[in-house]
Structure formats: C-alpha cells, structure tokens
Design a protein around this motif. Structure first.
Motif, PDB file in Angstrom:
ATOM      1  N   ARG A  45     -60.815 -21.336  94.732  1.00  0.00           N
ATOM      2  CA  ARG A  45     -61.814 -21.454  95.797  1.00  0.00           C
ATOM      3  C   ARG A  45     -63.020 -20.568  95.505  1.00  0.00           C
ATOM      4  O   ARG A  45     -64.175 -21.002  95.603  1.00  0.00           O
ATOM      5  CB  ARG A  45     -61.175 -21.058  97.135  1.00  0.00           C
ATOM      6  CG  ARG A  45     -62.130 -21.068  98.312  1.00  0.00           C
ATOM      7  CD  ARG A  45     -62.332 -22.462  98.821  1.00  0.00           C
ATOM      8  NE  ARG A  45     -63.046 -22.438 100.088  1.00  0.00           N
ATOM      9  CZ  ARG A  45     -64.053 -23.208 100.373  1.00  0.00           C
ATOM     10  NH1 ARG A  45     -64.480 -24.080  99.505  1.00  0.00           N
ATOM     11  NH2 ARG A  45     -64.642 -23.162 101.547  1.00  0.00           N
ATOM     12  N   VAL A  46     -62.758 -19.298  95.139  1.00  0.00           N
ATOM     13  CA  VAL A  46     -63.852 -18.361  94.857  1.00  0.00           C
ATOM     14  C   VAL A  46     -64.648 -18.816  93.643  1.00  0.00           C
ATOM     15  O   VAL A  46     -65.882 -18.759  93.629  1.00  0.00           O
ATOM     16  CB  VAL A  46     -63.297 -16.934  94.660  1.00  0.00           C
ATOM     17  CG1 VAL A  46     -64.395 -16.000  94.163  1.00  0.00           C
ATOM     18  CG2 VAL A  46     -62.709 -16.399  95.957  1.00  0.00           C
ATOM     19  N   VAL A  47     -63.943 -19.295  92.600  1.00  0.00           N
ATOM     20  CA  VAL A  47     -64.631 -19.752  91.384  1.00  0.00           C
ATOM     21  C   VAL A  47     -65.549 -20.934  91.696  1.00  0.00           C
ATOM     22  O   VAL A  47     -66.708 -20.975  91.260  1.00  0.00           O
ATOM     23  CB  VAL A  47     -63.606 -20.133  90.297  1.00  0.00           C
ATOM     24  CG1 VAL A  47     -64.293 -20.869  89.146  1.00  0.00           C
ATOM     25  CG2 VAL A  47     -62.911 -18.888  89.767  1.00  0.00           C
ATOM     26  N   GLU A  48     -65.037 -21.895  92.472  1.00  0.00           N
ATOM     27  CA  GLU A  48     -65.833 -23.080  92.784  1.00  0.00           C
ATOM     28  C   GLU A  48     -67.040 -22.744  93.649  1.00  0.00           C
ATOM     29  O   GLU A  48     -68.150 -23.252  93.417  1.00  0.00           O
ATOM     30  CB  GLU A  48     -64.946 -24.122  93.476  1.00  0.00           C
ATOM     31  CG  GLU A  48     -63.938 -24.770  92.520  1.00  0.00           C
ATOM     32  CD  GLU A  48     -62.720 -25.319  93.234  1.00  0.00           C
ATOM     33  OE1 GLU A  48     -62.683 -25.248  94.483  1.00  0.00           O
ATOM     34  OE2 GLU A  48     -61.803 -25.810  92.552  1.00  0.00           O
ATOM     35  N   ILE A  49     -66.839 -21.881  94.637  1.00  0.00           N
ATOM     36  CA  ILE A  49     -67.962 -21.488  95.497  1.00  0.00           C
ATOM     37  C   ILE A  49     -68.983 -20.678  94.710  1.00  0.00           C
ATOM     38  O   ILE A  49     -70.200 -20.847  94.865  1.00  0.00           O
ATOM     39  CB  ILE A  49     -67.456 -20.684  96.716  1.00  0.00           C
ATOM     40  CG1 ILE A  49     -66.579 -21.560  97.603  1.00  0.00           C
ATOM     41  CG2 ILE A  49     -68.618 -20.127  97.520  1.00  0.00           C
ATOM     42  CD1 ILE A  49     -67.268 -22.778  98.170  1.00  0.00           C
ATOM     43  N   THR A  50     -68.492 -19.795  93.834  1.00  0.00           N
ATOM     44  CA  THR A  50     -69.406 -19.005  92.999  1.00  0.00           C
ATOM     45  C   THR A  50     -70.234 -19.915  92.101  1.00  0.00           C
ATOM     46  O   THR A  50     -71.450 -19.730  91.953  1.00  0.00           O
ATOM     47  CB  THR A  50     -68.613 -18.007  92.139  1.00  0.00           C
ATOM     48  OG1 THR A  50     -67.851 -17.146  92.987  1.00  0.00           O
ATOM     49  CG2 THR A  50     -69.557 -17.161  91.287  1.00  0.00           C
ATOM     50  N   LEU A  51     -69.564 -20.907  91.511  1.00  0.00           N
ATOM     51  CA  LEU A  51     -70.279 -21.854  90.658  1.00  0.00           C
ATOM     52  C   LEU A  51     -71.344 -22.597  91.449  1.00  0.00           C
ATOM     53  O   LEU A  51     -72.489 -22.747  90.994  1.00  0.00           O
ATOM     54  CB  LEU A  51     -69.285 -22.839  90.047  1.00  0.00           C
ATOM     55  CG  LEU A  51     -69.885 -23.980  89.201  1.00  0.00           C
ATOM     56  CD1 LEU A  51     -70.652 -23.408  88.017  1.00  0.00           C
ATOM     57  CD2 LEU A  51     -68.781 -24.917  88.721  1.00  0.00           C
ATOM     58  N   GLY A  52     -70.989 -23.051  92.658  1.00  0.00           N
ATOM     59  CA  GLY A  52     -71.971 -23.748  93.496  1.00  0.00           C
ATOM     60  C   GLY A  52     -73.138 -22.860  93.865  1.00  0.00           C
ATOM     61  O   GLY A  52     -74.296 -23.304  93.883  1.00  0.00           O
ATOM     62  N   ASN A  53     -72.858 -21.567  94.163  1.00  0.00           N
ATOM     63  CA  ASN A  53     -73.922 -20.611  94.466  1.00  0.00           C
ATOM     64  C   ASN A  53     -74.879 -20.459  93.292  1.00  0.00           C
ATOM     65  O   ASN A  53     -76.108 -20.487  93.448  1.00  0.00           O
ATOM     66  CB  ASN A  53     -73.322 -19.234  94.800  1.00  0.00           C
ATOM     67  CG  ASN A  53     -72.750 -19.165  96.195  1.00  0.00           C
ATOM     68  OD1 ASN A  53     -73.191 -19.889  97.079  1.00  0.00           O
ATOM     69  ND2 ASN A  53     -71.783 -18.310  96.406  1.00  0.00           N
ATOM     70  N   ILE A  54     -74.310 -20.282  92.106  1.00  0.00           N
ATOM     71  CA  ILE A  54     -75.135 -20.063  90.914  1.00  0.00           C
ATOM     72  C   ILE A  54     -76.013 -21.282  90.632  1.00  0.00           C
ATOM     73  O   ILE A  54     -77.219 -21.165  90.384  1.00  0.00           O
ATOM     74  CB  ILE A  54     -74.241 -19.736  89.700  1.00  0.00           C
ATOM     75  CG1 ILE A  54     -73.559 -18.375  89.897  1.00  0.00           C
ATOM     76  CG2 ILE A  54     -75.067 -19.733  88.413  1.00  0.00           C
ATOM     77  CD1 ILE A  54     -72.513 -18.059  88.854  1.00  0.00           C
TER      78      ILE A  54
END
Length: 373
Positions: free
Chosen positions: A146-155
C-alpha cells in the motif's frame, strides 16, 4: 458561414479554458504513467498508484506537493496502524472485523479531525482490514504494498506537475490578484456612481462583492501553494504573503469608501465636488486596471501621479467646504459623509502605494529571473 461561427464559438470557449485543459492533460498522463509503472514492477494493486496520481495532480506544482505530502502522511499512518491492528486482532469473524474497525478507525479519525493532513489515514486502515488485501497476502505485505503504491502515485503526480505544462502557483496567484484589482476598479465605478446620483443599481454591488471575496480566497490559496513551492526550493519567486496582505488592506479601504458612499451627496455639495469626484473616479479606475495588467504580466506598474493629483484636488475641495457658505447649510450627516469619504480615500491611497510597490518588486523579480541573476 453558420458552421464557421459555430466553430469560432467552440474555439473561443476552448481558449478561455486553457488552464483547465492543461490540468486535465496532466491528470490523464499522471494516472496512465503511474499505472504503467506498477505493471512494469508487477505490483499487485497498481490501481492505487493511478488513483493517487489523479488525487495528487493539482492545478499548480505547490498544490501537487501539498496533496502528495498529505496523501503520503495519511497513508503511512493508516497503513502502519491498520497493519498492526490487522496482525494482532483476529478478524476472521464478523464480530472480529467490527472490533478491529472500531479500534483502528477511532484514533485515526480523531487524528484526521485534529490535523486534516491525515484525512486519508482512516480510509487506508479500513482497506487494510477488509478482504482481500489483508487476508490474501498478509497484513505486513499488504501494508508495504500500500505504501509503495501510494508513494509511486505521489512521485508520478508531482513529476508530471513539474514537467508537463507546469503551472506555478505563483503565476496562478498573480492572475487571481489581478482579477481582484480589476474587480476593485469596477467597484469604485459603482460606489462613486452612488454618490453622484449615477447609480448602476444596488444589485450590481450584491454581485461584485462575492466575486471579489472569491477572487481573494483563490489568490490566498494560491499564495499558500506558492509558499510551499518556495520552501521546497522549486522556485525563487518572491514571498507571496505581502501581496495578499496588501490586497486585504485595500479591500478594507474600499469597504470604508462604500460606507461613505451609501447615500447620494446633497445637490449643493455635488455641484461643488462632482467634477473632482468624477475625475478621481476615472483616474482611480485607470490606475487599478493598469495595475491589474501589470500584476498579470509581472511588469512595471503604471505611474500613479494622475491619481495622486486627482485625489489631492478632491481633498482640497472637501477642505474648502469648511470655509464655504455651503457648510453652514449642510446637515451633520452630510458634512460627516464628505470628510469620511476623504479620509477613506487617503487610507486607500496609502495602501494602493504599497500595492504598487509590491507589484514593482514582482516585476523586478521577474526581470532578474529573465537575466539569470
């Protein structure tokens, strides 16, 4: 001919919505790119990255940064706490799920109520607890994904905002500030019209005041995003706060002028002050509209000497009423109205000078950027 006019109207509407079209393009690119990257890395629920990219991509870089930081903070808090609850409270039964939801949601909802930056945390925690994520791959793995996917979307959202038709918050702020100043010029026309018995209707005032408030709010919001861009070293533009502060002071001055313009001046006073008052109106509107153009283009503001002269003439005329025979025939209210108007315009002059100075600083700042100094 008819089809040509129809096409011109469509193109005109498209041209008037360039900022919205650019934002729509950035959102589309950000979501598509984020989803493609998740598929390239074989992330199990890549749609969260695409959703986050859509949420994060705002009308300006500063707005995207703000949304990305809040989204990441909320996701991290929700994933960490929701993952702990999912790991230590059995939730295979309906009662277990209910207990886990209460234990996880209440503190996170309270955190979101105290600090809106964490408003996505309860949602993330809830996703952690409900199938299939939490049960199919385990709470720890689900939290990490979840954190990886949200971080990727943020970036992706921030990068697209930076490089695809970027809209700096400082530019949006200047456009909103210019609109405020232009509306102020229209307001002056209406207020002086009330004094000189040339009213445009009270309904016009009821329309323009909400427009000014909305434009001020938009400028203030853009200034907050511009400040975030400055703190993130994405821009070297000047601090936006002084401009917004001055716009609010000018707004207060116009409210004072409006109160002094609530009633038309008596005929004898209007005969004496009318020409000076109309000249002041014309010069004020000319200066404000020129100033609005300067703010929009970040160029040197117009010369204020004609406005200064018109104001000095009006104030001198009002002072002349003290010794004029008319003053003995005026009611206390009318006499006070004249001098309240002069005082309000004097305060307006001081804050307008400050606004001119802020505009000059912004023009110099842009010139410095252009020369690379």
């Amino acid at each position: 001919m008819a089809s040509s006019g129809w096409l011109e109207r469509i193109m005109g509407r498209i041209g008037a919505r360039q900022a919205e079209l650019k934002l729509a393009l950035r959102v589309t690119i950000a979501a598509t790119l984020a989803f493609a990257i998740t598929k390239a890395f074989n992330l199990p629920q890549g749609y969260w990255a695409a959703i986050t990219a859509v949420v994060v991509t705002q009308s300006s870089v500063g707005g995207s940064l703000k949304a990305a930081i809040e989204r990441f903070m909320g996701t991290l808090a929700g994933a960490f706490y929701g993952g702990l609850i999912a790991a230590f409270i059995p939730h295979t039964s309906l009662s277990g799920v209910g207990l886990a939801m209460i234990v996880s949601l209440f503190p996170l909802a309270l955190l979101a109520a105290v600090n809106s930056s964490f408003r996505v945390a309860p949602v993330t925690a809830l996703i952690m607890l409900l199938p299939p994520t939490g049960q199919a791959i385990g709470p720890l793995t689900a939290a990490i994904d979840r954190v990886v996917e949200i971080t990727l979307g943020n970036i992706v959202g921030v990068v697209v905002s930076l490089f695809v038709l970027p809209a700096r918050a400082h530019t949006l702020m200047m456009e909103s500030a210019a609109k405020v100043v232009s509306l102020n010029a229209s307001l002056i026309e209406i207020l002086i019209g009330e004094l000189t018995a040339e009213p445009k209707g009270r309904s016009t005032l009821q329309t323009i005041h909400p427009q000014i408030r909305a434009a001020l709010k938009k400028a203030e919001s853009a200034a907050d995003e511009a400040a975030r861009e400055r703190k993130s070293h994405l821009t070297d533009s000047a601090d936006p706060e002084p401009l917004i502060r001055t716009l609010y002071r000018v707004r207060h001055d116009l409210v004072m002028i409006g109160r002094a313009s609530a009633n038309p001046l008596p005929e004898p006073v209007l005969d004496k002050l009318g020409p000076a008052l109309k000249s002041l109106r014309d010069e004020t509107c000319l200066l404000l509209r020129g100033l609005a153009k300067s703010l929009r283009t970040r160029t040197t503001p117009p010369d204020a000497s004609s406005f200064q002269t018109a104001l000095h003439t009006f104030v001198s005329e009002t002072e002349g009423l003290r010794s004029h025979a008319l003053s003995h025939d005026l009611s206390y209210g009318s006499f006070g109205q004249v001098f309240a108007l002069g005082f309000a315009f004097e305060q307006f002059r001081k804050d307008l000078e400050d606004l001119l100075a802020r505009t000059q600083e912004l023009a110099a700042d842009r010139a410095s950027e252009a020369t690379g100094n």
